[in-house]
Design an enzyme around this catalytic site. Structure first.
Site, PDB file in Angstrom:
ATOM      1  N   GLY A  11       8.177   2.407   0.959  1.00 32.76           N
ATOM      2  CA  GLY A  11       6.883   2.929   1.396  1.00 32.76           C
ATOM      3  C   GLY A  11       6.791   3.052   2.906  1.00 32.76           C
ATOM      4  N   GLN A  12       5.573   3.361   3.365  1.00 30.20           N
ATOM      5  CA  GLN A  12       5.355   3.608   4.804  1.00 30.20           C
ATOM      6  C   GLN A  12       5.728   2.373   5.627  1.00 30.20           C
ATOM      7  OE1 GLN A  12       1.274   4.165   6.029  1.00 30.20           O
ATOM      8  NE2 GLN A  12       1.843   5.138   7.957  1.00 30.20           N
ATOM      9  N   TYR A 142      -9.728  -0.812  -4.650  1.00 26.48           N
ATOM     10  CA  TYR A 142      -8.743  -1.315  -3.680  1.00 26.48           C
ATOM     11  C   TYR A 142      -9.287  -2.563  -2.977  1.00 26.48           C
ATOM     12  CZ  TYR A 142      -5.465  -0.980   0.340  1.00 26.48           C
ATOM     13  OH  TYR A 142      -4.518  -1.199   1.308  1.00 26.48           O
TER      14      TYR A 142
END
Ligand code: NAD
Length: 316
Positions: A11-12, A142
């Site tokens: 991922g980032q 989230y």
């Protein structure tokens, strides 16, 4: 840290964190894992790599055992905008993955890191200079995952003695791997569009301030927190950290200093704007500074200059 297992490593954050940790701790001592194994990827090629779906706790433990890991960095998650679009999937991956990672850390006596987020705050949280310890009643899936995760990590520390540590990351800006479906992705997209088309349409409304940080500072923060003396940590899960706070027109003005023809307009996305409206304008990182010496090297001006230069070097 000697043998470090990283989930969500493509991922980032993982893409840059794995490479930095391999530089510091040795290539063979950082075991990267993710759902896919793309050929020619630096993270896949430069050291050990295993396929791992974090909802599969048995497989996670197998890998931890095989490599005799002593540190677990749990990054795999669905980000804010994706989680809001697929709330049940987010609950299963974000909470199911976290509890599997904590159980693995407990069984193999690992130091543990997982990131929380500015999304762990909500509309009733003080919006400006948001304190370390304050109201956390988020209204997004989230955010619910992140607050629950902070509590669960504290629980594993108090109940089982697992050395859990975390930070509340702001929006992260980077040029290596693209962002994975967060609310602050606009602050990365804007650089690509400024270089390619000299214009950008922001899905975040004018006047919406959010905290941000450049990826090199984020990676250093993870390493510094994990290396910090445990006896100095009064908080654990999770520390407020930030490097800058801006709204879309401020980053646009900074880019204009380098690309005078650059123009920005707005086409607000109600879903992502709705999430952003519940987040703080700016958070207070004093506890992180005092307890483990957190600092950020990049402010808006320095980050903008570096982003534009690095993207140009990549041929964007
Ligand atoms: P990302 O979306 O770029 O990467 C997540 C990675 O997890 C992806 O490579 C994906 O393939 C993997 N993944 C997804 N589901 C998986 C599963 N079931 N099993 C294994 N791997 C799976 O995310 P990121 O930006 O690198 O974020 C990592 C962590 O940092 C997350 O917990 C996120 O909430 C947190 N965080 C990120 C930011 C940000 O701006 N990037 C800000 C605050 C917090």
């Amino acid at each position: 840290m000697k043998k470090i297992l990283v989930t969500g490593a493509l991922g980032q954050i993982g893409t840059e964190l794995v490479m930095k940790m391999r530089e510091i701790y040795g290539n063979d001592n950082v075991i990267a894992t993710d759902l896919r194994k793309p050929e020619g990827n630096n993270v896949v090629e430069s050291g050990p790599f295993e396929l791992l779906d974090v909802t599969d706790g048995a497989r996670m433990k197998e890998i931890a055992k095989e490599y005799e890991v002593d540190t677990l960095i749990h990054l795999a998650a669905l980000l804010s905008a994706t989680a809001e679009a697929k709330p049940m999937l987010a609950w299963n991956i974000n909470m199911g993955g976290l509890v599997n990672a904590l159980e693995t850390a407990k069984e193999f006596n690992c130091k543990f890191f997982t990131p929380s987020s500015i999304g762990a705050f909500g509309p009733s949280t003080p919006k400006k200079n948001t304190p370390q310890d304050t109201i956390q009643r988020p209204t997004t899936m989230y955010g619910v995952n992140k607050v629950s995760g902070e509590l669960l990590c504290d629980y594993y520390f108090h109940k089982f003695g697992v050395d859990t540590r975390g930070v509340r990351f702001p929006g992260l800006i980077s040029y290596v791997a693209p962002p994975g479906g967060g609310t602050t992705d606009y602050a990365v997209d804007i650089f690509y569009e400024a270089l390619k088309n000299k214009k950008y349409t922001s899905y975040i409304a004018e006047g919406t301030c959010m905290d941000m940080m450049y990826m090199s500072d984020a990676v250093q923060a993870i390493i510094d927190l994990m290396e910090a003396d445990a006896s100095k940590l009064k908080h654990r899960n999770a520390f407020n950290i930030t490097a800058m706070s801006f709204e879309p027109s401020e980053i646009a003005a900074e880019i204009k200093k380098h690309i005078p023809e650059f123009e920005m307009d707005y086409d607000v996305d109600p879903m992502r704007q709705g999430i952003a409206d519940t987040w703080p304008d700016s958070i207070d990182p004093t506890a992180a500074k005092e307890e483990w010496g957190f600092k950020a090297e990049f402010d808006l001006a320095k980050m903008t200059a570096d982003m534009l230069q690095k993207l140009k070097e990549k041929g964007i």
